[in-house]
Design an enzyme around this catalytic site. Structure first.
Site, PDB file in Angstrom:
ATOM      1  N   GLU A   1      -4.970  -3.861  -1.860  1.00 15.81           N
ATOM      2  CA  GLU A   1      -6.409  -3.601  -1.825  1.00 15.81           C
ATOM      3  C   GLU A   1      -6.733  -2.382  -0.953  1.00 15.81           C
ATOM      4  OE1 GLU A   1      -4.647  -5.927  -0.500  1.00 15.81           O
ATOM      5  OE2 GLU A   1      -5.608  -7.006   1.141  1.00 15.81           O
ATOM      6  N   ARG A   2      -5.694  -1.815  -0.283  1.00 14.12           N
ATOM      7  CA  ARG A   2      -5.975  -0.673   0.596  1.00 14.12           C
ATOM      8  C   ARG A   2      -6.017   0.650  -0.178  1.00 14.12           C
ATOM      9  NH1 ARG A   2      -2.027  -1.704   5.665  1.00 14.12           N
ATOM     10  NH2 ARG A   2      -1.537  -3.799   5.017  1.00 14.12           N
TER      11      ARG A   2
ATOM     12  N   PHE B   1       0.812  -1.224   0.000  1.00 15.24           N
ATOM     13  CA  PHE B   1       0.000   0.000   0.000  1.00 15.24           C
ATOM     14  C   PHE B   1       0.841   1.267   0.000  1.00 15.24           C
ATOM     15  CE2 PHE B   1       0.900   0.042   4.544  1.00 15.24           C
ATOM     16  CZ  PHE B   1       0.969   1.395   4.827  1.00 15.24           C
TER      17      PHE B   1
ATOM     18  N   GLU C   1       9.558  -4.135  12.736  1.00 10.24           N
ATOM     19  CA  GLU C   1       9.230  -2.919  11.987  1.00 10.24           C
ATOM     20  C   GLU C   1       7.955  -2.303  12.565  1.00 10.24           C
ATOM     21  OE1 GLU C   1       7.757  -3.658   7.949  1.00 10.24           O
ATOM     22  OE2 GLU C   1       8.968  -1.984   7.264  1.00 10.24           O
TER      23      GLU C   1
ATOM     24  N   CYS D   1       9.523   1.923   3.394  1.00 10.22           N
ATOM     25  CA  CYS D   1      10.504   0.871   3.687  1.00 10.22           C
ATOM     26  C   CYS D   1      11.904   1.446   3.728  1.00 10.22           C
ATOM     27  CB  CYS D   1      10.428  -0.243   2.660  1.00 10.22           C
ATOM     28  SG  CYS D   1      10.976   0.307   1.054  1.00 10.22           S
TER      29      CYS D   1
ATOM     30  N   SER E   1       5.377  -6.983   3.310  1.00  7.33           N
ATOM     31  CA  SER E   1       6.002  -7.308   4.595  1.00  7.33           C
ATOM     32  C   SER E   1       6.753  -8.647   4.498  1.00  7.33           C
ATOM     33  CB  SER E   1       4.931  -7.343   5.687  1.00  7.33           C
ATOM     34  OG  SER E   1       3.857  -8.157   5.279  1.00  7.33           O
TER      35      SER E   1
HETATM   36  P1  NAD Z   1       1.551  -6.536   3.033  1.00  6.70           P
HETATM   37  O1  NAD Z   1       2.592  -7.590   3.134  1.00  6.70           O
HETATM   38  O2  NAD Z   1       0.438  -6.521   4.006  1.00  6.70           O
HETATM   39  O3  NAD Z   1       0.853  -6.582   1.594  1.00  6.70           O
HETATM   40  C1  NAD Z   1       1.614  -6.643   0.414  1.00  6.70           C
HETATM   41  C2  NAD Z   1       0.805  -7.379  -0.650  1.00  6.70           C
HETATM   42  O4  NAD Z   1       0.571  -8.715  -0.213  1.00  6.70           O
HETATM   43  C3  NAD Z   1      -0.559  -6.754  -0.925  1.00  6.70           C
HETATM   44  O5  NAD Z   1      -0.789  -6.748  -2.312  1.00  6.70           O
HETATM   45  C4  NAD Z   1      -1.523  -7.684  -0.199  1.00  6.70           C
HETATM   46  O6  NAD Z   1      -2.779  -7.761  -0.818  1.00  6.70           O
HETATM   47  C5  NAD Z   1      -0.824  -9.015  -0.267  1.00  6.70           C
HETATM   48  N1  NAD Z   1      -1.146  -9.873   0.880  1.00  6.70           N
HETATM   49  C6  NAD Z   1      -1.604  -9.477   2.092  1.00  6.70           C
HETATM   50  N2  NAD Z   1      -1.765 -10.548   2.888  1.00  6.70           N
HETATM   51  C7  NAD Z   1      -1.401 -11.634   2.185  1.00  6.70           C
HETATM   52  C8  NAD Z   1      -1.333 -13.026   2.488  1.00  6.70           C
HETATM   53  N3  NAD Z   1      -1.658 -13.496   3.681  1.00  6.70           N
HETATM   54  N4  NAD Z   1      -0.902 -13.859   1.525  1.00  6.70           N
HETATM   55  C9  NAD Z   1      -0.543 -13.395   0.319  1.00  6.70           C
HETATM   56  N5  NAD Z   1      -0.585 -12.078  -0.013  1.00  6.70           N
HETATM   57  C10 NAD Z   1      -1.005 -11.204   0.908  1.00  6.70           C
HETATM   58  O7  NAD Z   1       2.344  -5.143   3.040  1.00  6.70           O
HETATM   59  P2  NAD Z   1       1.745  -3.678   3.144  1.00  6.70           P
HETATM   60  O8  NAD Z   1       1.270  -3.455   4.540  1.00  6.70           O
HETATM   61  O9  NAD Z   1       0.836  -3.395   2.018  1.00  6.70           O
HETATM   62  O10 NAD Z   1       3.057  -2.809   2.899  1.00  6.70           O
HETATM   63  C11 NAD Z   1       3.950  -2.462   3.914  1.00  6.70           C
HETATM   64  C12 NAD Z   1       5.115  -3.408   3.994  1.00  6.70           C
HETATM   65  O11 NAD Z   1       5.808  -3.434   2.750  1.00  6.70           O
HETATM   66  C13 NAD Z   1       6.145  -2.990   5.020  1.00  6.70           C
HETATM   67  O12 NAD Z   1       6.626  -4.131   5.668  1.00  6.70           O
HETATM   68  C14 NAD Z   1       7.236  -2.348   4.181  1.00  6.70           C
HETATM   69  O13 NAD Z   1       8.511  -2.345   4.761  1.00  6.70           O
HETATM   70  C15 NAD Z   1       7.196  -3.214   2.982  1.00  6.70           C
HETATM   71  N6  NAD Z   1       7.804  -2.569   1.833  1.00  6.70           N
HETATM   72  C16 NAD Z   1       8.997  -3.038   1.414  1.00  6.70           C
HETATM   73  C17 NAD Z   1       9.625  -2.431   0.350  1.00  6.70           C
HETATM   74  C18 NAD Z   1      10.935  -2.942  -0.150  1.00  6.70           C
HETATM   75  O14 NAD Z   1      11.291  -2.638  -1.265  1.00  6.70           O
HETATM   76  N7  NAD Z   1      11.655  -3.725   0.618  1.00  6.70           N
HETATM   77  C19 NAD Z   1       9.029  -1.334  -0.283  1.00  6.70           C
HETATM   78  C20 NAD Z   1       7.794  -0.889   0.180  1.00  6.70           C
HETATM   79  C21 NAD Z   1       7.176  -1.517   1.249  1.00  6.70           C
END
Ligand code: NAD
Length: 497
Positions: free
Chosen positions: A174-175, A147, A381, A279, A224
């Protein structure tokens, strides 16, 4: 209520399940988004399969022209995109424009794709033998995005994937799904053939369908760490190439000789900008020596006091609300955890209320001092506007903190000593390093990627690494005999000896 839709060839039909998109500035629901399933994905994959061979056969210069046109369209629609992004994510408008712009820089790189795809050639590798290589698209790629950068991260992925001749299916968070849909529309408006970029929405069910689909050759994920690890394992088990970027806990090392005014200025933006939902944020600062720590803390307090938290469209605001109520509660839970673990809560951002927007998901800035490496609130985090001071006695201790942390996304060192900076950069066990640069996100023609639990897989995002991820190398060894008789034993492995 506004209804966001999938953007696939032939349309999607009614959704069995939906999710709510919140309004972070005011609280409450502003739209619904459908949650797709394997049947919907199948439809998108079939359209991608039908369109991809012709796209791969389109010469790279023509593909690049669509990237140029897309860039123009995004620039022309920048205000609309930024407002849309802020209204669902909560970041301030200037920051949303930065989100779009950083993605656009990857598209600019993709405008040069003909040059990048030229391949390698060796004339005369053996008698009458030449060797050359070509990069061919993997076919159909998919991207699953978080998101926090709903414009930049989709463009990190679909730019190089499409420019190199693949079809691409985007599954955004989806957020805040509206901007990814709008970017898909703009790609089509730029002249991209139907089926080459499609946008499907969903949660775990859709992600699993993507990971299991045999026709999808590569999956890029950002989110994440636990989910990144899961996505990596499941995708690889299904025979795909997978790059899965995860969470982060970036440290800023402050050497005693650093310009503390500059450090405080940098930290204010890097720790609290976008409400800490980056991130590459700097949520941990490591002053070296008690004196540095005391001086830094003294300078941080007025800077934090001066931070203005406001709604996304407030041009004076430094940062806006977090993405939703659940995340707000999670961040505040971590603040309480830090208190329970014995860290000193110097500034408490909980209970913050913005007049006229009392139901918005706002959190004031928080500062902890005397955080120690054994604390859970240090190890995990938080992803909110919370800065933790971890005091180190010397350079070696400061170097070991980010090096031993479970995450290894980014790190920064602030110093006037070139030798210390050089040694730090060489020895630290982290993927992206800033030297007097608080947020060292590499430019588009370099590559983005962390180490340890911040990334699973071995290929980074964008730049040449992105091109490599979305293409397969084919190497051709050719011989054009001149007709004269040749000796040699055909049963022995050929060598160039
Ligand atoms: P998230 O892991 O909740 O969601 C990421 C994606 O995974 C979304 O598209 C979501 O729909 C999907 N998802 C959610 N639950 C799932 C499940 N149980 N099984 C499979 N897919 C699932 O992450 P977020 O809260 O949207 O984003 C924040 C996180 O992303 C933080 O941890 C941040 O550090 C990380 N991030 C990392 C980078 C990087 O390049 N390392 C960049 C941006 C964000």
């Amino acid at each position: 209520m506004r209804q966001i839709d999938h953007l696939i060839v032939g349309g999607a039909g009614a959704a069995a399940r939906t999710s709510e998109v919140f309004d972070p500035n005011n609280g409450g629901v502003q739209a619904t988004v459908p949650l797709g399933d394997a049947a919907l994905l199948e439809k998108a994959v079939q359209a991608a399969q039908a369109a991809q061979p012709a796209w791969a056969a389109t010469n790279p210069q023509r593909r690049a022209r669509i990237m140029f046109k897309f860039k123009e369209l995004v620039e022309a629609n920048m205000d609309e995109l930024a407002h849309m992004l802020s209204s669902e994510h909560g970041k301030v408008i200037a920051d949303s424009k930065g989100d779009v712009q950083r993605g656009l820089e990857v598209i600019e790189f993709c405008c040069g794709i003909p040059h990048v795809l030229k391949g390698e050639y060796t004339q005369g590798a053996g008698p009458g033998i030449d060797v050359y290589s070509m990069r061919q698209p993997i076919g159909i790629g998919a991207g699953i995005t978080p998101f926090n950068f709903p414009a930049m991260i989709p463009m990190w992925m679909f730019g190089p994937a499409i420019a190199t001749g693949n079809a691409f299916i985007l599954k955004p968070s989806e957020r805040d799904p509206s901007v990814p849909v709008r970017l898909t529309e703009l790609m089509l408006e730029a002249g991209l053939p139907e089926g080459i970029l499609q946008c499907v929405h969903g949660d775990k069910e859709m992600v699993d369908a993507i990971l299991d689909h045999p026709a999808i050759g590569g999956v890029s994920f950002v989110g994440s760490s636990d989910i990144a690890h899961y996505v990596y394992n499941r995708g690889v088990a299904a025979g795909k190439r997978v790059q899965a970027m995860g969470g982060a806990k970036n440290h800023g090392i402050v050497m005693p000789d650093a310009d503390l005014d500059q450090v405080v200025n940098d930290l204010s933006g890097a720790a609290f900008g976008s409400a800490g939902e980056r991130c590459m944020a700097l949520p941990v600062v490591v002053p070296v020596g008690e004196d540095t720590a005391d001086r830094l803390r003294e300078k941080l307090l007025p800077a934090i006091d001066a931070l203005r938290v406001g709604i996304s469209t407030d041009e004076e605001a430094h940062y806006g609300p977090v993405v939703n109520q659940a995340h707000k509660e999670r961040v505040e839970g971590w603040i309480q955890k830090g208190v329970d673990e014995g860290a000193e809560l110097v500034v408490d951002g909980r209970g913050f209320s913005l007049q006229g927007h009392e139901d918005g998901y706002f959190i004031g800035p928080s500062l902890f001092d005397r955080v120690t490496p054994d604390m859970e609130s240090y190890k995990e985090e938080i992803f909110g506007p919370v800065l933790q001071i971890v005091r180190a006695n010397d350079f070696e201790e400061a170097l070991s903190l980010p090096s031993q942390h479970q995450y290894g996304n980014g790190v920064a060192i602030f110093t006037r000593n070139g030798n210390a900076a050089r040694e730090f950069a060489a020895r630290v066990n982290v993927g992206m390093v800033g030297i007097n640069v608080p947020i060292p996100v590499p430019v588009a023609y370099h590559s983005f990627g962390g180490w340890k639990r911040s990334a699973f897989g071995d290929t980074n995002q964008h730049g040449m690494e992105g091109v490599k991820f979305w293409t397969k190398v084919k190497t051709i060894t050719q011989r054009w005999p001149d007709g004269s008789p040749e000796g040699g034993n055909a049963f022995v492995i050929p060598t160039m000896g």
